[in-house]
Design a protein around this motif. Structure first.
Motif, PDB file in Angstrom:
ATOM      1  N   ASP A 195     -55.129 -18.384  37.184  1.00  0.00           N
ATOM      2  CA  ASP A 195     -55.411 -19.529  38.004  1.00  0.00           C
ATOM      3  C   ASP A 195     -56.064 -19.366  39.447  1.00  0.00           C
ATOM      4  O   ASP A 195     -57.060 -20.201  39.586  1.00  0.00           O
ATOM      5  N   LEU A 196     -55.760 -18.216  40.040  1.00  0.00           N
ATOM      6  CA  LEU A 196     -56.490 -17.781  41.057  1.00  0.00           C
ATOM      7  C   LEU A 196     -57.920 -17.608  40.978  1.00  0.00           C
ATOM      8  O   LEU A 196     -58.798 -18.019  41.811  1.00  0.00           O
ATOM      9  N   TYR A 197     -58.232 -16.740  39.816  1.00  0.00           N
ATOM     10  CA  TYR A 197     -59.503 -16.503  39.614  1.00  0.00           C
ATOM     11  C   TYR A 197     -60.767 -17.673  39.541  1.00  0.00           C
ATOM     12  O   TYR A 197     -61.665 -17.941  39.843  1.00  0.00           O
ATOM     13  N   ARG A 198     -60.052 -18.732  38.388  1.00  0.00           N
ATOM     14  CA  ARG A 198     -60.836 -19.689  38.074  1.00  0.00           C
ATOM     15  C   ARG A 198     -60.797 -20.966  38.820  1.00  0.00           C
ATOM     16  O   ARG A 198     -61.817 -21.602  39.009  1.00  0.00           O
ATOM     17  N   ARG A 199     -59.722 -21.229  39.448  1.00  0.00           N
ATOM     18  CA  ARG A 199     -59.669 -22.293  40.280  1.00  0.00           C
ATOM     19  C   ARG A 199     -58.667 -22.299  41.545  1.00  0.00           C
ATOM     20  O   ARG A 199     -57.579 -22.869  41.673  1.00  0.00           O
ATOM     21  N   PRO A 200     -59.247 -21.763  42.519  1.00  0.00           N
ATOM     22  CA  PRO A 200     -58.430 -21.750  43.788  1.00  0.00           C
ATOM     23  C   PRO A 200     -58.298 -23.265  44.385  1.00  0.00           C
ATOM     24  O   PRO A 200     -59.440 -23.831  43.874  1.00  0.00           O
ATOM     25  N   LEU A 201     -57.195 -23.248  44.718  1.00  0.00           N
ATOM     26  CA  LEU A 201     -56.994 -24.676  45.446  1.00  0.00           C
ATOM     27  C   LEU A 201     -57.584 -24.985  46.647  1.00  0.00           C
ATOM     28  O   LEU A 201     -57.656 -26.311  47.048  1.00  0.00           O
ATOM     29  N   HIS A 202     -58.017 -24.111  47.508  1.00  0.00           N
ATOM     30  CA  HIS A 202     -58.458 -24.352  48.921  1.00  0.00           C
ATOM     31  C   HIS A 202     -59.906 -23.512  49.015  1.00  0.00           C
ATOM     32  O   HIS A 202     -59.785 -22.229  48.248  1.00  0.00           O
ATOM     33  N   SER A 203     -60.785 -23.747  49.877  1.00  0.00           N
ATOM     34  CA  SER A 203     -61.939 -23.058  50.056  1.00  0.00           C
ATOM     35  C   SER A 203     -61.602 -21.680  50.463  1.00  0.00           C
ATOM     36  O   SER A 203     -62.330 -20.746  50.357  1.00  0.00           O
ATOM     37  N   ASP A 204     -60.651 -21.517  51.457  1.00  0.00           N
ATOM     38  CA  ASP A 204     -60.478 -20.256  52.142  1.00  0.00           C
ATOM     39  C   ASP A 204     -59.974 -19.434  50.916  1.00  0.00           C
ATOM     40  O   ASP A 204     -60.322 -17.938  51.009  1.00  0.00           O
ATOM     41  N   VAL A 205     -59.160 -19.747  50.151  1.00  0.00           N
ATOM     42  CA  VAL A 205     -58.655 -19.056  49.018  1.00  0.00           C
ATOM     43  C   VAL A 205     -59.738 -18.697  48.040  1.00  0.00           C
ATOM     44  O   VAL A 205     -59.865 -17.517  47.535  1.00  0.00           O
ATOM     45  N   ALA A 206     -60.521 -19.558  47.951  1.00  0.00           N
ATOM     46  CA  ALA A 206     -61.769 -19.432  46.887  1.00  0.00           C
ATOM     47  C   ALA A 206     -62.716 -18.159  47.651  1.00  0.00           C
ATOM     48  O   ALA A 206     -63.064 -17.410  46.905  1.00  0.00           O
ATOM     49  N   GLU A 207     -62.896 -18.228  48.788  1.00  0.00           N
ATOM     50  CA  GLU A 207     -63.760 -17.312  49.606  1.00  0.00           C
ATOM     51  C   GLU A 207     -63.097 -15.935  49.513  1.00  0.00           C
ATOM     52  O   GLU A 207     -63.638 -14.900  48.964  1.00  0.00           O
ATOM     53  N   PHE A 208     -61.730 -15.846  49.612  1.00  0.00           N
ATOM     54  CA  PHE A 208     -61.147 -14.476  49.206  1.00  0.00           C
ATOM     55  C   PHE A 208     -61.152 -13.970  47.910  1.00  0.00           C
ATOM     56  O   PHE A 208     -60.993 -12.940  47.566  1.00  0.00           O
TER      57      PHE A 208
END
Length: 357
Positions: free
Chosen positions: A227-240
């Motif tokens: 879940d976290l790798y493919r589709r982070p829910l927020h842009s800051d999570v995506a960056e991390f």
């Protein structure tokens, strides 16, 4: 003697909060951990990971909220009464005690009989594969072996929960990879729950059943590694989570399941909308490994740097309006060379600027 039981169904954090004066280090953290689960607390320095672990261990008291082990509230118990195992970043071994005495120290503090302590120390050393090292002092062991001793000490008390605070950060790259596999093996063997603090996304992805991403003391997302790798829910999570490219833009077209975004290049970018409630500015998130040179790429840029990383080359480039980009290439490109970069639409995520949902 420990009061908490190793035979449990779930650990529940109910709005766990911790303040240091006016600073809210943890803000109403709620989470349920099932027996046998491996949970990674992931986030940058200062996000509250270690504070959360210390609250669980009983080394810090809660400002608000509660911690439950099944139907027993345990945040009111002293640290030693909770019966949890703790593995610290710096190992925290006693240099004047041999391996066996280090492993049995917690049992001694709990008043466990000598015979039972010997039995549990033998079992713990067998689990971490150090049965022949019991008479050595910590200074006679390698870093990886010292970490195994710290793990053996934590599991010797037969804890319902093992807490690990960045335990691999002091090891070299080869040992980190080896110890990842060992920690996962030990976790499966024990069948208890593990909560593991790290700032390394690769560690979290490879070890955890679920990842809890923290930022400024708040939970930003909880999900499986996939879940976290493919589709982070927020842009800051995506960056991390490795989406290093963050391009500012504006949506110019919407269609079923996809949007086109003008980011100031010759052509628009197509991507997957994640959080687009309105028509305001957006952030396009792309992993460097997904951004590659293409003859029909939408991003026209100039190469500003290249480095070789074994399996491929990774470069930096600048767009026409100064946009900085990080990309992957199978062949080296020269600094100053013009390049067109492209990325599949299904690997491009689009967020409302700010990333709030």
């Amino acid at each position: 003697m420990a009061i908490a039981s190793a035979d449990f169904r779930e650990l529940r954090l109910d709005r766990m909060s911790r303040n240091f004066g006016a600073h809210n280090a943890l803000k109403e953290i709620s989470l349920t951990v099932q027996r046998g689960e491996f949970i990674a607390l992931l986030g940058p320095s200062g996000c509250g990971k270690s504070t959360a672990l210390n609250c669980l261990a009983g080394l810090l008291s809660l400002s608000e909220g509660a911690i439950w082990l099944d139907d027993k509230r345990i945040d009111t118990l002293k640290s030693e009464q909770r019966g949890f195992g703790m593995v610290f970043q710096n190992y925290a071994l006693f240099p004047h005690m041999d391996v066996r005495r280090n492993v049995g120290f917690g049992l001694q503090m709990q008043g466990v009989s000598k015979a039972e302590t010997e039995r549990r120390v033998d079992e713990a050393l067998n689990v971490v594969r150090l049965t022949t090292q019991g008479a050595k002092l910590p200074g006679q062991l390698s870093g990886g072996q010292q970490q195994r001793v710290a793990i053996a000490r934590a599991i010797a008390v037969e804890p319902p929960l093992v807490l690990m605070d960045e335990p691999l950060s002091n090891l070299d790259a080869k040992l980190r990879l080896e110890m990842r596999a060992e920690i996962r093996r030990i976790h499966r063997l024990l069948g208890s729950a593990t909560i593991y603090v790290t700032h390394d996304q690769d560690e979290a992805l490879s070890l955890a059943d679920r990842i809890v991403v923290l930022r400024d003391g708040e939970v930003r997302q909880i999900g499986t590694p996939q879940d976290l790798y493919r589709r982070p829910l927020h842009s800051d999570v995506a960056e991390f989570m490795g989406f290093r490219n963050a391009l500012a833009g504006k949506v110019v077209r919407r269609e079923a399941g996809e949007v086109e975004v003008d980011c100031g290049f010759a052509g628009p970018l197509r991507g997957q909308p994640v959080d687009l409630a309105g028509d305001g500015p957006v952030t396009v998130a792309i992993r460097p490994s997904d951004l590659v040179p293409m003859s029909d790429g939408a991003l026209d840029a100039e190469v500003t740097g290249m480095e070789y990383r074994g399996e491929a080359y990774f470069g930096t480039a600048t767009g026409p309006a100064g946009q900085e980009m990080f990309f992957r290439s199978e062949t080296p490109l020269g600094v100053g060379e013009a390049v067109r970069l492209g990325v599949p639409a299904d690997r491009t995520l689009v967020y409302a600027s700010g990333g709030e949902q």
